[in-house]
Write an enzyme that holds these catalytic residues in place. Structure first.
Site, PDB file in Angstrom:
ATOM      1  N   GLU A 228       3.426 -17.876 -26.644  1.00  0.00           N
ATOM      2  CA  GLU A 228       2.672 -17.072 -25.676  1.00  0.00           C
ATOM      3  C   GLU A 228       1.853 -16.089 -26.505  1.00  0.00           C
ATOM      4  O   GLU A 228       2.398 -15.112 -27.021  1.00  0.00           O
ATOM      5  CB  GLU A 228       3.622 -16.311 -24.730  1.00  0.00           C
ATOM      6  CG  GLU A 228       4.491 -17.195 -23.859  1.00  0.00           C
ATOM      7  CD  GLU A 228       3.711 -17.904 -22.762  1.00  0.00           C
ATOM      8  OE1 GLU A 228       2.501 -17.641 -22.594  1.00  0.00           O
ATOM      9  OE2 GLU A 228       4.311 -18.730 -22.063  1.00  0.00           O
ATOM     10  N   CYS A 262      -1.249  -8.781 -22.680  1.00  0.00           N
ATOM     11  CA  CYS A 262      -1.949 -10.039 -22.956  1.00  0.00           C
ATOM     12  C   CYS A 262      -2.787 -10.452 -21.764  1.00  0.00           C
ATOM     13  O   CYS A 262      -3.874 -10.992 -21.923  1.00  0.00           O
ATOM     14  CB  CYS A 262      -0.939 -11.129 -23.291  1.00  0.00           C
ATOM     15  SG  CYS A 262       0.355 -11.293 -22.055  1.00  0.00           S
TER      16      CYS A 262
HETATM   17  P1  NAP Z   1       2.644  -9.623 -33.525  1.00  0.00           P
HETATM   18  O1  NAP Z   1       2.227  -8.737 -34.605  1.00  0.00           O
HETATM   19  O2  NAP Z   1       2.349 -11.058 -33.601  1.00  0.00           O
HETATM   20  O3  NAP Z   1       4.226  -9.389 -33.351  1.00  0.00           O
HETATM   21  C1  NAP Z   1       4.982 -10.117 -32.428  1.00  0.00           C
HETATM   22  C2  NAP Z   1       6.302 -10.497 -33.066  1.00  0.00           C
HETATM   23  O4  NAP Z   1       6.052 -11.434 -34.112  1.00  0.00           O
HETATM   24  C3  NAP Z   1       7.029  -9.330 -33.713  1.00  0.00           C
HETATM   25  O5  NAP Z   1       8.412  -9.495 -33.529  1.00  0.00           O
HETATM   26  C4  NAP Z   1       6.649  -9.454 -35.159  1.00  0.00           C
HETATM   27  O6  NAP Z   1       7.587  -8.886 -36.027  1.00  0.00           O
HETATM   28  C5  NAP Z   1       6.619 -10.950 -35.333  1.00  0.00           C
HETATM   29  N1  NAP Z   1       5.765 -11.430 -36.417  1.00  0.00           N
HETATM   30  C6  NAP Z   1       4.602 -10.919 -36.865  1.00  0.00           C
HETATM   31  N2  NAP Z   1       4.103 -11.683 -37.835  1.00  0.00           N
HETATM   32  C7  NAP Z   1       4.966 -12.702 -38.013  1.00  0.00           C
HETATM   33  C8  NAP Z   1       4.996 -13.833 -38.885  1.00  0.00           C
HETATM   34  N3  NAP Z   1       4.009 -14.062 -39.756  1.00  0.00           N
HETATM   35  N4  NAP Z   1       6.028 -14.680 -38.795  1.00  0.00           N
HETATM   36  C9  NAP Z   1       7.004 -14.469 -37.901  1.00  0.00           C
HETATM   37  N5  NAP Z   1       7.034 -13.418 -37.066  1.00  0.00           N
HETATM   38  C10 NAP Z   1       6.022 -12.546 -37.114  1.00  0.00           C
HETATM   39  O7  NAP Z   1       2.063  -9.185 -32.125  1.00  0.00           O
HETATM   40  P2  NAP Z   1       1.878  -7.731 -31.571  1.00  0.00           P
HETATM   41  O8  NAP Z   1       0.651  -7.171 -32.155  1.00  0.00           O
HETATM   42  O9  NAP Z   1       3.122  -6.964 -31.726  1.00  0.00           O
HETATM   43  O10 NAP Z   1       1.683  -8.053 -30.019  1.00  0.00           O
HETATM   44  C11 NAP Z   1       0.453  -8.111 -29.443  1.00  0.00           C
HETATM   45  C12 NAP Z   1      -0.019  -9.524 -29.284  1.00  0.00           C
HETATM   46  O11 NAP Z   1       0.910 -10.249 -28.476  1.00  0.00           O
HETATM   47  C13 NAP Z   1      -1.328  -9.596 -28.560  1.00  0.00           C
HETATM   48  O12 NAP Z   1      -2.136 -10.572 -29.121  1.00  0.00           O
HETATM   49  C14 NAP Z   1      -0.904  -9.993 -27.147  1.00  0.00           C
HETATM   50  O13 NAP Z   1      -1.915 -10.570 -26.379  1.00  0.00           O
HETATM   51  C15 NAP Z   1       0.212 -10.911 -27.429  1.00  0.00           C
HETATM   52  N6  NAP Z   1       1.064 -11.074 -26.248  1.00  0.00           N
HETATM   53  C16 NAP Z   1       1.042 -12.242 -25.573  1.00  0.00           C
HETATM   54  C17 NAP Z   1       1.783 -12.394 -24.424  1.00  0.00           C
HETATM   55  C18 NAP Z   1       1.775 -13.675 -23.642  1.00  0.00           C
HETATM   56  O14 NAP Z   1       2.636 -13.823 -22.775  1.00  0.00           O
HETATM   57  N7  NAP Z   1       0.882 -14.593 -23.899  1.00  0.00           N
HETATM   58  C19 NAP Z   1       2.554 -11.331 -23.963  1.00  0.00           C
HETATM   59  C20 NAP Z   1       2.535 -10.143 -24.682  1.00  0.00           C
HETATM   60  C21 NAP Z   1       1.802 -10.036 -25.838  1.00  0.00           C
HETATM   61  P3  NAP Z   1       7.327  -7.457 -36.755  1.00  0.00           P
HETATM   62  O15 NAP Z   1       7.182  -6.467 -35.665  1.00  0.00           O
HETATM   63  O16 NAP Z   1       8.547  -7.285 -37.559  1.00  0.00           O
HETATM   64  O17 NAP Z   1       6.071  -7.612 -37.546  1.00  0.00           O
END
Ligand code: NAP
Length: 454
Positions: A228, A262
């Protein structure tokens, strides 16, 4: 990123946490594996009644849980309370409906009897974001555990206390040891966990790069993955719409969760006939949102969750303005402590600029003027994302066009996009793969087993 609680309203570091060592992670994986052996054989009705108890614990502890989310990631207290309530709803939904969603399905074939049985996969790793720190987890955990899987949560590093609180909720509801566990680890530890043979599948809610990384590893290990990811949802306004209502909903749809959702509406695509009337109301609504401490009841707009997120948003807005977009409101960080950013509206967004191509994760809206429904749909579909979409119109033919032609996982008409446990949720294009919620969501982490008798 360090695992820590940093209050985004003040910038103050309140607590830091040591990450689990590899050894500690291994102990938890072993516990998950052990727990699965019994949990998969626990009757579904019993698993469902435990899920109802999870909902009761959420109701009981709602105020404390809500305050924790607001403290760690800055959403308004009212929205934190609503989030906890919605988590109880998704638990009750699956407590009631899991049996129906997972009932055997008889299918006629050459066999004397053949049917499909939905069986759990095993320990599922959930890599989750901070923006809806409870909801994202429960919308995975409620169906996945009801189906007989066990859950391993790797939450975002800026919400460790919420992550631990969620584990406590399951424990307090009577879930056996190992059925739902939190792993306090950074993103760098995820690859090793996915590769562990005890982990059966993985789901990630988060950014595109994180999704790519997780999907790459899952692909190499041939493990099921649900993603997602981000969105840049269009919000279309046509001449037949109620413009007052469209503008009012547009403000709510952009500002939800301090702009960090999102499925927040991000691009406002408005027909030329009503563009001026809509813009006037929309800008007034955006700039009228009361900014302040998210713990205060009167606050509509709190801070962004981290300094880095605010920095990224500011860079995207600045670049879009440099490219030639017109700034109608805001456009800069607020002059106060914490990670606040002013409600921002940009118009005349040039092709190729960030405001047109990228996801803007904060209170910044992009306005587009279009002359026809064809142009509206073309602009709506021009990004690489395809998560949600909303359209305001009272013309049935337009409703049919939007329903057919918008490239998105959902189309909401005359209202804003919202997830609902009863409706499937997910995206197309770069917004993700797979679905959560409803019957579709609970059938993601199952073995669709065919049984045929000669
Ligand atoms: P993010 O940086 O991707 O972090 C999300 C999760 O992934 C965190 O637990 C993070 O851990 C982990 N993570 C980051 N890089 C990783 C990697 N290379 N390998 C494995 N795990 C990794 O996202 P965010 O900035 O916190 O969240 C915002 C994004 O989420 C936006 O793009 C938003 O649109 C999207 N989102 C989508 C939905 C949906 O339902 N489609 C819902 C909500 C949010 P760490 O914190 O330890 O880095």
């Amino acid at each position: 990123m360090a695992i820590a609680t940093i209050n985004p309203t003040t910038g103050e570091t309140l607590r830091t946490f040591e990450a689990h060592t590899d050894r500690e992670v291994d102990d938890r994986l072993a516990a998950a594996s052990r727990a699965f052996r019994d949990w998969r054989l626990t009757p579904l009705a019993e698993r469902a009644s435990m899920l109802s108890r999870v909902a009761d614990v959420l109701d009981r502890d709602a105020e404390d849980l809500a305050r924790l989310a607001t403290l760690e990631m800055g959403k308004t207290l009212a929205s934190s309370r609503a989030e906890v309530e919605k988590c109880a709803f998704v638990c009750r939904h699956y407590a009631q409906e899991a049996e129906r969603y997972l009932a055997d399905e008889t299918i006629a074939s050459n066999a004397s009897r053949s049917w499909v049985s939905y069986q759990p996969l095993g320990p599922v790793l959930a890599v989750m974001p901070w923006n809806f720190p409870y909801w994202q987890v429960f919308r995975f955990a409620a169906p996945a555990t009801a189906a007989g899987n066990v859950g391993l949560l790797k939450h975002a590093s800026n919400v460790p206390q919420v992550a631990l609180a969620i584990e406590d909720v399951f424990r307090a509801a009577g879930y056996p040891d190992g059925v739902f566990q939190t792993l306090l680890v950074g993103g760098g530890a995820v690859e090793r966990i996915i590769r562990d043979p005890r982990v059966a599948a993985v789901t990630l809610t988060g950014s595109e790069p994180a999704g790519q990384s997780v999907a790459r590893t899952a692909g190499e290990e041939i493990k099921h993955v649900v993603l997602e990811l981000g969105g840049s949802d269009p919000f279309l306004v046509m001449p037949s719409a109620d413009i007052d209502r469209a503008a009012e909903v547009a403000v709510a749809a952009r500002m939800i969760n301090n702009g960090q959702s999102c499925i927040a509406a991000k691009r406002f695509i408005v027909h030329a006939d009503v563009y001026d009337a809509f813009t006037e109301r929309f800008v007034a609504g955006m700039t009228g949102s009361a900014m302040g401490d998210p713990m205060d009841e009167g606050t509509a707009l709190g801070p962004l969750a981290t300094e880095a997120i605010r920095g990224e948003l500011a860079a995207q807005v600045d670049a879009t303005v440099r490219d030639g977009a017109k700034l109608l409101a805001g456009g800069k960080a607020a002059s106060r402590d914490g990670w606040f950013y002013e409600p921002t509206v940009l118009a005349d967004i040039p092709e190729g600029s960030p405001g047109r191509q990228e996801e803007l994760f904060g209170p910044a809206a992009m306005l587009f003027k279009v002359g026809s429904i064809d142009e509206a749909i073309a602009v709506a579909n021009e990004t690489r994302f395809g998560l949600g979409s909303a359209a305001f119109t009272n013309d049935e033919a337009e409703v049919a066009r939007f329903g057919r032609d918008l490239e998105a996982g959902c189309v909401f008409v005359n209202t804003m996009v919202a997830s609902d446990p009863r409706l499937p949720f997910g995206g197309v294009k770069r917004s993700g793969v797979g679905r959560e919620l409803a019957g579709h969501g609970i059938r993601e982490f199952v073995n669709v087993k065919t049984i045929a008798i000669a």
